[in-house]
Every structure is written in structure tokens, then in C-alpha cells.
Design a protein around this motif. Sequence first.
Motif, mmCIF file in Angstrom:
data_model
loop_
_atom_site.group_PDB
_atom_site.id
_atom_site.type_symbol
_atom_site.label_atom_id
_atom_site.label_comp_id
_atom_site.label_asym_id
_atom_site.label_seq_id
_atom_site.Cartn_x
_atom_site.Cartn_y
_atom_site.Cartn_z
ATOM 1 N N THR A 29 18.609 60.642 37.984
ATOM 2 C CA THR A 29 18.753 60.885 36.484
ATOM 3 C C THR A 29 17.269 61.265 35.741
ATOM 4 O OG1 THR A 29 18.374 58.430 36.239
ATOM 5 C CG2 THR A 29 20.708 59.228 36.413
ATOM 6 N N ASP A 30 17.419 61.737 34.848
ATOM 7 C CA ASP A 30 16.093 62.242 34.052
ATOM 8 C C ASP A 30 15.506 61.032 33.855
ATOM 9 O OD1 ASP A 30 17.040 64.711 34.146
ATOM 10 O OD2 ASP A 30 17.399 64.853 32.187
ATOM 11 N N PHE A 31 13.971 61.377 33.516
ATOM 12 C CA PHE A 31 12.889 60.371 33.486
ATOM 13 C C PHE A 31 12.433 60.424 32.039
ATOM 14 C CE2 PHE A 31 12.767 59.965 37.764
ATOM 15 C CZ PHE A 31 11.877 58.754 38.119
ATOM 16 N N TYR A 32 11.963 59.118 31.524
ATOM 17 C CA TYR A 32 11.079 59.217 30.343
ATOM 18 C C TYR A 32 9.654 59.062 30.788
ATOM 19 C CZ TYR A 32 15.047 58.680 26.585
ATOM 20 O OH TYR A 32 15.723 58.795 25.777
ATOM 21 N N ASN A 33 8.922 59.887 30.352
ATOM 22 C CA ASN A 33 7.553 59.861 30.660
ATOM 23 C C ASN A 33 6.428 59.782 29.641
ATOM 24 O OD1 ASN A 33 8.857 61.739 33.060
ATOM 25 N ND2 ASN A 33 7.446 60.275 33.948
ATOM 26 N N MET A 34 5.462 59.259 29.906
ATOM 27 C CA MET A 34 4.335 59.347 28.674
ATOM 28 C C MET A 34 3.046 58.812 29.434
ATOM 29 S SD MET A 34 5.388 55.998 26.328
ATOM 30 C CE MET A 34 4.219 56.491 25.069
ATOM 31 N N VAL A 35 1.806 58.904 28.536
ATOM 32 C CA VAL A 35 0.623 58.585 29.140
ATOM 33 C C VAL A 35 0.048 57.504 28.224
ATOM 34 C CG1 VAL A 35 -1.945 59.176 29.492
ATOM 35 C CG2 VAL A 35 0.057 60.486 30.689
#
Length: 170
Positions: free
Chosen positions: A48-54
Motif C-alpha cells: 500500500t502507499d506510504f505517507y512520507n515526510m522529513v
Amino acid sequence: MATIYLSLGSNVDREASINACLTSLHKAFGSIELSSLFDSSSVGFEGTDFYNMVVKVETTMALEALVVFLREMEYAHGREPDAKKFSPRTIDIDLLLYDDVICDSPAQLPRDEITFNAFVLWPLSELAAEQKHPVNGKTYGDMWAAFDKSSQQLTKIPLTWTVPKEVKHL
């Protein structure tokens, strides 16, 4: 005081997992700076798709202690200790940069994913556009400008985390 950049990712209960991790990071480090939140496809496996951030953080923790602390934080947020590298996860916290340290142990710094994963480089460039990569000497803003954006599709999405007033959010 060291400046560190952390890449966060989740594809299991994404919104709740990212929000819980941000709350824990805020409790642990105080003021934090956040990139935008991105929706991206899984890379390296079908999932499934990811949520990503820095996230940008200032810390007095030594590198070795920080690596252990971040791993324990992953476990506290439901990451399985024996999870395969390319598999679904509640939270993945990758240390991208620790000041300008270059090393392979106790973590690879700078993390090589910076140069080839849009879900790392784009949010990093939001927080550190003028900062130079300690190995190749290019700024993260220039690296993102030159990145083949057709290779990985990312979509900015609203962040729902309740932001304490001392947290700076782009």
C-alpha cells in the motif's frame, strides 16, 4: 548541539502512525520543523502507499545513542524488530543527516536514499534547500531541481497533526 534530519514513513494506519510519531518526536526533542506530508507508492516491494515526510531536529544526543533511541521509538510505535527491509510498517524513522557527519556506522550518513528517492529528497529540500550534501557538495535544492520527477510520483497531502505553537511547519 547537532542538527539532524529524519525521514518518516508509514504505510500501516498511515495518518495515525505519522501523527503519533510526530507527537513522540516533539516530546523527545522539543521544537521540530516539518516538511510537507507526501503520499507515495511503495518502493522496493508491492504494498500500500506510504505517507512520507522529513523532520528537522536539534539534539545533544551522541550519534550512537540517537540511533538506538530512534530504533526504540520505531518499536514503541509498532514496528516489528524482525521486519524485513522492504515490507509494510507502522513507522520507519531513518536518520538522513547528523550535522555533516560522514560514516557507515552506527548508521550510514549521509543516508544514500537522499540521492535517489523522491520521497526523501523533495521533503528534505523543503527544509534544507541551501544546505550542501556533505559528499557531493550540491545543495538539496539543486539536487531536487535536477531530479527526474517522472521516476517517482508524489502527492502533497494535508497534515492533520495538531501542531504545538512552537513547531514550525512549511
